[in-house]
Design a protein around this motif. Structure first.
Motif, mmCIF file in Angstrom:
data_model
loop_
_atom_site.group_PDB
_atom_site.id
_atom_site.type_symbol
_atom_site.label_atom_id
_atom_site.label_comp_id
_atom_site.label_asym_id
_atom_site.label_seq_id
_atom_site.Cartn_x
_atom_site.Cartn_y
_atom_site.Cartn_z
ATOM 1 N N LYS B 90 0.724 -1.247 -0.068
ATOM 2 C CA LYS B 90 0.003 0.101 0.079
ATOM 3 C C LYS B 90 0.881 1.235 -0.020
ATOM 4 C CE LYS B 90 -4.304 -1.307 2.055
ATOM 5 N NZ LYS B 90 -5.280 -1.195 3.025
ATOM 6 N N VAL B 91 0.234 2.328 -0.515
ATOM 7 C CA VAL B 91 0.898 3.464 -0.594
ATOM 8 C C VAL B 91 1.354 4.121 0.522
ATOM 9 C CG1 VAL B 91 0.772 5.930 -1.210
ATOM 10 C CG2 VAL B 91 -0.029 4.352 -2.690
ATOM 11 N N ALA B 92 0.592 3.754 1.779
ATOM 12 C CA ALA B 92 0.768 4.222 3.159
ATOM 13 C C ALA B 92 2.104 3.614 3.724
ATOM 14 C CB ALA B 92 -0.488 4.118 4.007
ATOM 15 N N LYS B 93 2.166 2.524 3.278
ATOM 16 C CA LYS B 93 3.305 1.487 3.786
ATOM 17 C C LYS B 93 4.643 2.287 3.256
ATOM 18 C CE LYS B 93 4.330 -3.063 5.137
ATOM 19 N NZ LYS B 93 4.413 -4.431 4.588
ATOM 20 N N ILE B 94 4.528 2.439 1.880
ATOM 21 C CA ILE B 94 5.840 3.160 1.092
ATOM 22 C C ILE B 94 6.346 4.557 1.993
ATOM 23 C CG2 ILE B 94 6.644 3.969 -0.969
ATOM 24 C CD1 ILE B 94 4.593 1.977 -2.446
ATOM 25 N N ILE B 95 4.986 5.159 2.444
ATOM 26 C CA ILE B 95 5.498 6.503 2.765
ATOM 27 C C ILE B 95 5.910 6.226 4.130
ATOM 28 C CG2 ILE B 95 4.251 8.708 3.861
ATOM 29 C CD1 ILE B 95 1.955 8.020 1.810
ATOM 30 N N ASN B 96 5.299 5.178 4.916
ATOM 31 C CA ASN B 96 6.159 4.737 6.031
ATOM 32 C C ASN B 96 7.517 4.836 6.128
ATOM 33 O OD1 ASN B 96 3.903 5.482 7.568
ATOM 34 N ND2 ASN B 96 3.112 3.280 7.530
ATOM 35 N N LEU B 123 -4.333 2.837 -1.554
ATOM 36 C CA LEU B 123 -4.149 2.103 -2.976
ATOM 37 C C LEU B 123 -3.043 1.202 -2.767
ATOM 38 C CD1 LEU B 123 -4.989 4.386 -5.900
ATOM 39 C CD2 LEU B 123 -6.310 2.613 -5.036
ATOM 40 N N ARG B 124 -3.036 0.152 -3.383
ATOM 41 C CA ARG B 124 -1.957 -0.693 -3.431
ATOM 42 C C ARG B 124 -1.334 -0.457 -4.998
ATOM 43 N NH1 ARG B 124 -2.602 -4.644 0.195
ATOM 44 N NH2 ARG B 124 -4.703 -5.080 1.019
ATOM 45 N N LEU B 125 -0.137 -0.564 -4.721
ATOM 46 C CA LEU B 125 1.025 -0.301 -6.276
ATOM 47 C C LEU B 125 0.050 -0.926 -7.270
ATOM 48 C CD1 LEU B 125 4.563 -0.613 -5.135
ATOM 49 C CD2 LEU B 125 3.240 1.344 -5.784
ATOM 50 N N SER B 126 -0.355 -2.156 -7.108
ATOM 51 C CA SER B 126 -0.915 -3.053 -8.362
ATOM 52 C C SER B 126 -2.124 -2.147 -8.809
ATOM 53 C CB SER B 126 -1.169 -4.414 -7.666
ATOM 54 O OG SER B 126 -2.103 -4.502 -6.883
ATOM 55 N N GLU B 127 -3.039 -1.618 -7.875
ATOM 56 C CA GLU B 127 -4.151 -0.817 -8.299
ATOM 57 C C GLU B 127 -3.993 0.619 -8.956
ATOM 58 O OE1 GLU B 127 -6.792 -2.709 -4.444
ATOM 59 O OE2 GLU B 127 -5.643 -0.763 -4.485
ATOM 60 N N MET B 128 -2.710 0.834 -9.062
ATOM 61 C CA MET B 128 -2.322 2.338 -9.369
ATOM 62 C C MET B 128 -2.093 2.179 -11.077
ATOM 63 S SD MET B 128 0.083 3.824 -6.660
ATOM 64 C CE MET B 128 -0.541 5.477 -6.717
ATOM 65 N N GLU B 134 3.590 7.285 -11.400
ATOM 66 C CA GLU B 134 4.805 8.131 -11.471
ATOM 67 C C GLU B 134 4.751 9.428 -10.898
ATOM 68 O OE1 GLU B 134 5.095 8.651 -15.777
ATOM 69 O OE2 GLU B 134 6.549 6.635 -15.634
ATOM 70 N N LYS B 135 3.368 9.840 -10.443
ATOM 71 C CA LYS B 135 3.043 10.783 -9.679
ATOM 72 C C LYS B 135 3.424 10.719 -8.026
ATOM 73 C CE LYS B 135 -1.103 12.578 -12.127
ATOM 74 N NZ LYS B 135 -2.584 12.761 -11.961
ATOM 75 N N LEU B 136 3.515 9.541 -7.652
ATOM 76 C CA LEU B 136 3.670 8.960 -6.437
ATOM 77 C C LEU B 136 5.217 9.027 -6.164
ATOM 78 C CD1 LEU B 136 3.406 7.645 -3.468
ATOM 79 C CD2 LEU B 136 3.399 5.379 -4.739
ATOM 80 N N ILE B 137 6.094 8.364 -7.418
ATOM 81 C CA ILE B 137 7.478 8.595 -7.442
ATOM 82 C C ILE B 137 7.783 10.147 -7.338
ATOM 83 C CG2 ILE B 137 9.389 8.232 -8.857
ATOM 84 C CD1 ILE B 137 7.991 5.783 -9.886
ATOM 85 N N ILE B 138 7.060 11.103 -7.927
ATOM 86 C CA ILE B 138 7.685 12.414 -7.982
ATOM 87 C C ILE B 138 7.455 13.103 -6.584
ATOM 88 C CG2 ILE B 138 6.924 14.686 -8.688
ATOM 89 C CD1 ILE B 138 6.429 13.483 -11.735
ATOM 90 N N ALA B 139 6.312 12.713 -6.016
ATOM 91 C CA ALA B 139 5.930 13.062 -4.637
ATOM 92 C C ALA B 139 6.909 12.519 -3.654
ATOM 93 C CB ALA B 139 4.491 12.801 -4.271
#
Lengths: 273, 234
Positions: B90-96, B123-128, B134-139
């Motif tokens: 999940k995105v939240a886990k990557i942020i952590n 969201l999970r990576l697979s759902e993006m 790419e927006k997540l990567i930039i952020a």
């Protein structure tokens, strides 16, 4: 950073250890229930076991398989982490990164062993408490064994555990060595070889050559490491394990040095887009 | 002004093939620099060498005079493709993960960028979609208070409207002293924010010019770039 990366990798690896433990527990319960619902008996030798002793026996039996499975999983995980780009970008030197990775696997095995010991202990206590036959058998065996705790036996147990840890570490290191060195050699082969099957075959061939070279090297080095330690350990019987421990430490250190060199020089994370 | 990035006589070979040869490049603080070149020119390789993850090269790479890989990684924010995470993460886990492992990760800044990019952390990576990822990567890349941002083709999957919005905002997301090295095929779209252009051709740095210099010759960045590759084709 070393500590934080250690915690991250350890959390990741104990998650896998917990899955293995869960599967082991489910398997032990399932096989105990199935044995009693289908045949109504579980025999151990000529002994007809009750439910709890059977469960204890299956937990014990599956613990060996689970340990082997976890060891294979951590071997695979170690090599995957070595080429993980998201982790390799962290601000830590490659040497510390590699050591973090290998030592978290050892810590995971230690965690697994502790949970296994607790699990086996609980299943033993259940059998001991709720199965009269098992209780009396254990008490009789204990009385017959005339077990007396002495410091020398305790030292041998501790030495055996250290030897086991060093052996596990050496196997991890040797696996990394085979992976790193074959990868390094392949990076010097012409780029025109694009066929993945051919590259795979070359890699397997290289691994076999490296294993052969390793065996020859270990055979040649063992007497060199052996000789100086033998002088110190010849006389006393209680020090039997100190010599192999020393030899294992030497080989572990040797492989750590070689692997750190290869990792720093040649091992790049996988590039995926 | 002193150099932020210094590369001297860098040569990188792999599988008996020269990928980069005699690269010499200096970048100053506070610049936005485009790294241009055709596919396979070695742009990604050069960025990975700067980021400290490509090995076995000859030459010198230093950030603020420091060559040590660990120290370099500390001040570089590389647009990682997140390939090290499972698709079920999940995105939240990557942020952590970023918050725990990068001292310079600013969660408040991430929250702002998350809002800007409309990223859902459940969201999970697979759902993006590719663009969302790419927006997540930039952020994530710009949520670090780095000195050098390395953006490797960051906009390829993002729709035109969002791309324009991001490009016009990038300058606001970095500290004044921080430098951005960006490789992208949308030369025209990124041209407005650039201070310098570096072109990789024939395995080396073919030219390194300021955008002012290019525009003084009545050329757009795109025309300048096309002319360079046109020269080789003729």
């Amino acid at each position: 950073m070393f500590g934080r990366l250690f915690a991250t990798l350890f959390t990741r690896k104990i998650k896998k250890a917990n899955y293995v433990l869960l599967v082991q527990l489910i398997a032990a319960i399932a096989i105990t229930v199935l044995s009693f619902t289908t045949s109504g008996h579980v025999y151990f030798g000529r002994q007809d076991l009750g439910v709890f002793p059977s469960f204890f026996m299956f937990v014990l039996f599956f613990s060996f398989i689970a340990a082997l499975a976890l060891y294979c999983i951590t071997c695979n995980e170690n090599e995957a982490i070595n080429v993980n780009q998201s982790l390799r970008l962290l601000p830590i030197s490659d040497s510390k990164y590699y050591l973090d990775n290998i030592f978290t696997s050892i810590a995971t095995l230690a965690y697994f062993a502790c949970i296994e010991a607790i699990g086996i202990g609980i299943s033993f206590l259940l059998a001991f408490q709720f199965d009269g036959t098992f209780h009396s058998e254990v008490m009789t065996s204990y009385e017959k064994s005339s077990f007396v705790f002495n410091v020398e036996d305790f030292i041998v147990v501790i030495q055996s555990l250290i030897l086991l840890v060093l052996f596990c570490l050496l196997f991890y290191l040797m696996l990394s060595f085979l992976n790193f060195s074959s990868q390094a050699i392949i990076s010097f082969l012409p780029g025109s070889i694009k066929n993945k099957s051919l590259l795979g075959f070359i890699r397997v061939f290289l691994v076999f050559i490296l294993i052969w070279a390793l065996v020859k090297g270990i055979q040649a080095l063992t007497p060199i490491f052996d000789a100086p330690f033998a002088v110190f350990f010849q006389s006393t019987s209680s020090n039997d394990l100190l010599e192999p421990i020393s030899i294992f430490i030497c080989f572990d250190l040797l492989f750590i040095a070689i692997n750190l060199f290869l990792f720093n020089q040649y091992i790049e994370p996988k590039e995926k887009k | 002004m002193s150099n932020l990035l210094e590369i001297e006589n860098l040569t990188y070979r792999k599988n008996l093939k020269v990928i980069l040869k005699d690269i010499n490049l200096n970048l100053k603080h506070g610049k936005i620099v485009a790294l241009l070149g055709e596919n396979g020119a070695g742009k990604t390789t050069l960025m990975r060498i700067i980021a400290g993850i490509n090995k076995n090269f000859r030459g010198m790479v230093a950030i603020d005079g420091v060559q040590s890989v660990a120290d370099r990684k500390r001040v570089i924010s590389f647009s990682d493709s997140l390939s090290g995470f499972k698709e079920s993460t999940k995105v939240a886990k990557i942020i952590n993960f970023y918050e725990y492992l990068y001292d310079d990760f600013d969660k408040n800044k991430f929250k702002q960028l998350q809002k800007f990019m409309r990223l859902n952390e459940n969201l999970r990576l697979s759902e993006m979609s590719k663009g969302m990822r790419e927006k997540l990567i930039i952020a994530l890349t710009f949520s670090r208070q780095a000195e050098l941002y390395l953006l490797d083709e960051p906009f390829s999957g993002i729709d035109a409207m969002a791309r324009k919005k991001i490009i016009s905002s990038i300058i606001l997301w970095k500290a004044d002293e921080a430098t951005i090295l960006i490789s992208d095929h949308f030369v025209n779209e990124i041209a407005s924010m650039l201070d310098e252009v570096v072109v990789v051709k024939d395995k080396t740095i073919y030219c390194h010019k300021s955008t002012e210099e290019i525009r003084e010759n009545n050329q757009s960045i795109e025309e300048f770039y096309e002319n360079i590759y046109g020269e080789g084709d003729e």
